[in-house]
Write a protein that holds these residues in place. Structure first.
Motif, short mmCIF file in Angstrom:
data_model
loop_
_atom_site.label_atom_id
_atom_site.label_comp_id
_atom_site.label_asym_id
_atom_site.label_seq_id
_atom_site.Cartn_x
_atom_site.Cartn_y
_atom_site.Cartn_z
N ARG A 151 8.04 2.00 30.93
CA ARG A 151 9.44 1.40 30.68
C ARG A 151 9.16 0.25 29.43
O ARG A 151 9.86 0.03 28.55
N THR B 130 18.58 1.38 25.93
CA THR B 130 18.65 1.38 27.44
C THR B 130 18.55 2.89 27.88
O THR B 130 18.10 3.16 28.89
N LYS B 131 19.32 3.76 27.25
CA LYS B 131 19.21 5.41 27.42
C LYS B 131 17.66 5.90 27.53
O LYS B 131 17.45 6.33 28.46
N VAL C 187 15.05 4.31 27.54
CA VAL C 187 13.93 3.36 28.63
C VAL C 187 14.29 4.05 30.06
O VAL C 187 13.46 4.51 31.03
N THR C 188 15.78 4.41 30.32
CA THR C 188 16.13 4.88 31.47
C THR C 188 15.56 6.29 31.64
O THR C 188 14.91 6.71 32.73
N SER D 80 12.06 6.36 32.48
CA SER D 80 11.66 5.76 33.69
C SER D 80 11.97 7.04 34.74
O SER D 80 10.91 7.05 35.66
N GLU D 81 12.93 7.99 34.42
CA GLU D 81 12.88 9.03 35.48
C GLU D 81 11.84 10.03 35.17
O GLU D 81 11.35 10.35 36.06
N LEU E 227 20.35 12.01 28.44
CA LEU E 227 20.37 10.64 27.75
C LEU E 227 19.38 10.76 26.32
O LEU E 227 19.43 9.58 25.68
#
Lengths: 139, 139
Positions: free
Chosen positions: A25, A43-44, A46-47, A50-51, A116
């Motif tokens: 991340r 933000t999208k 990095v999210t 992360s997933e 995303l």
């Protein structure tokens, strides 16, 4: 390699434990800022990362990630490649369905991550592993 | 592994997540909060996510689980301080945060909990009036 596509120097991070998901991340955030993605796009991305990093760890049994800035002549972006040598995904269509999970999660990791990012490519072979490439472009 | 501190302020437990949590840290927080609710008898939990720059499906599930656990332990959970970019990303990811009450900041979260406790108290009074026999046996 695609003609006319400028690539930055790739940065890699091994994914072998919980703490590596945090490191992925942070690495993606740093590169996304450098590529001048907007705050929402950072933000999208990095999210999504992360997933996908968690999937690499939980389902792929660990692996690695490569993060690169890309430039198609008009826009800058960030490309992330997740690779594992795990069991692979037998039914890709099912795995990309919202709410489908074999790991006790919410089943949004893969399908949500795809929504995303701008480009999403997945190569998988049973018994050999999975390679997921995602790209987010600046606007 | 780091731990997220849980603070008690009057009848409310306040959790301000200030670090990029590993998955294990998030699971530990669920347990810590359940223990503290029972130990303190608090009726409200406020989770401040102002400092979180992303909420992925794992953290989203943690928030839903905390809200559900609190509910069966007679406490109300309010998540406060979500950043706009995080909200946009959550919706696109497909996370609905079912069962979670939200407020813009800690102050409004506290008001929300106070208001919902008042409703519960009113309801209890109504019950006592409607059935004096039961009220007598319960005291």
């Amino acid at each position: 390699m695609t003609a006319g596509l400028g690539l930055g120097r790739p940065q890699t991070q091994a994914i072998v434990g919980d703490e590596d998901v945090v490191r992925v991340r942070q690495l993606v955030r740093t590169v996304a800022v450098a590529a001048k993605l907007s705050l929402v796009d950072q933000t999208k991305l990095v999210t999504a990362a992360s997933e996908l990093a968690r999937n690499t760890l939980v389902y792929g049994g660990g692996g690695q990630v490569e993060v690169t800035t890309v430039d198609n002549g008009r826009r800058q972006g960030v490309r992330i490649v997740f690779t594992d040598s795990g069991p692979g995904i037998p039914d890709l269509e099912l795995a990309l369905t919202d709410g489908y999970t074999t790991g006790g999660g919410l089943g949004l990791g893969l399908s949500g991550a795809r929504r995303l990012v701008d480009e999403f490519d997945i190569q998988t072979a049973v018994g050999q592993g999975t390679r997921i490439t995602v790209t987010k472009w600046s606007r | 592994m780091e731990r997220v501190p849980v603070l008690k302020i009057g009848d409310i437990l306040l959790v301000s997540i200030q670090l990029d949590m590993e998955d294990q840290t998030a699971l530990q927080l669920q347990e810590d909060l359940a223990d503290r609710i029972v130990a303190t008898g608090c009726h409200g939990v406020i989770i401040d996510i102002t400092a979180l720059d992303i909420v992925d499906s794992f953290v989203g599930r943690m928030l839903s689980t905390i809200a559900a656990i609190s509910k069966v332990l007679d406490a109300e959970t309010v998540v406060v301080g979500m950043r706009p970019a995080v909200a946009i990303t959550l919706v696109e990811l497909g996370l609905s945060l079912n069962g979670i009450r939200t407020a813009l900041n800690v102050e409004r979260g506290m008001e929300l909990i106070a208001a919902s406790r008042e409703e519960t108290d009113d309801w209890a009074v109504d019950l006592d009036e409607a059935d004096p026999g039961q009220a007598a046996t319960s005291t």
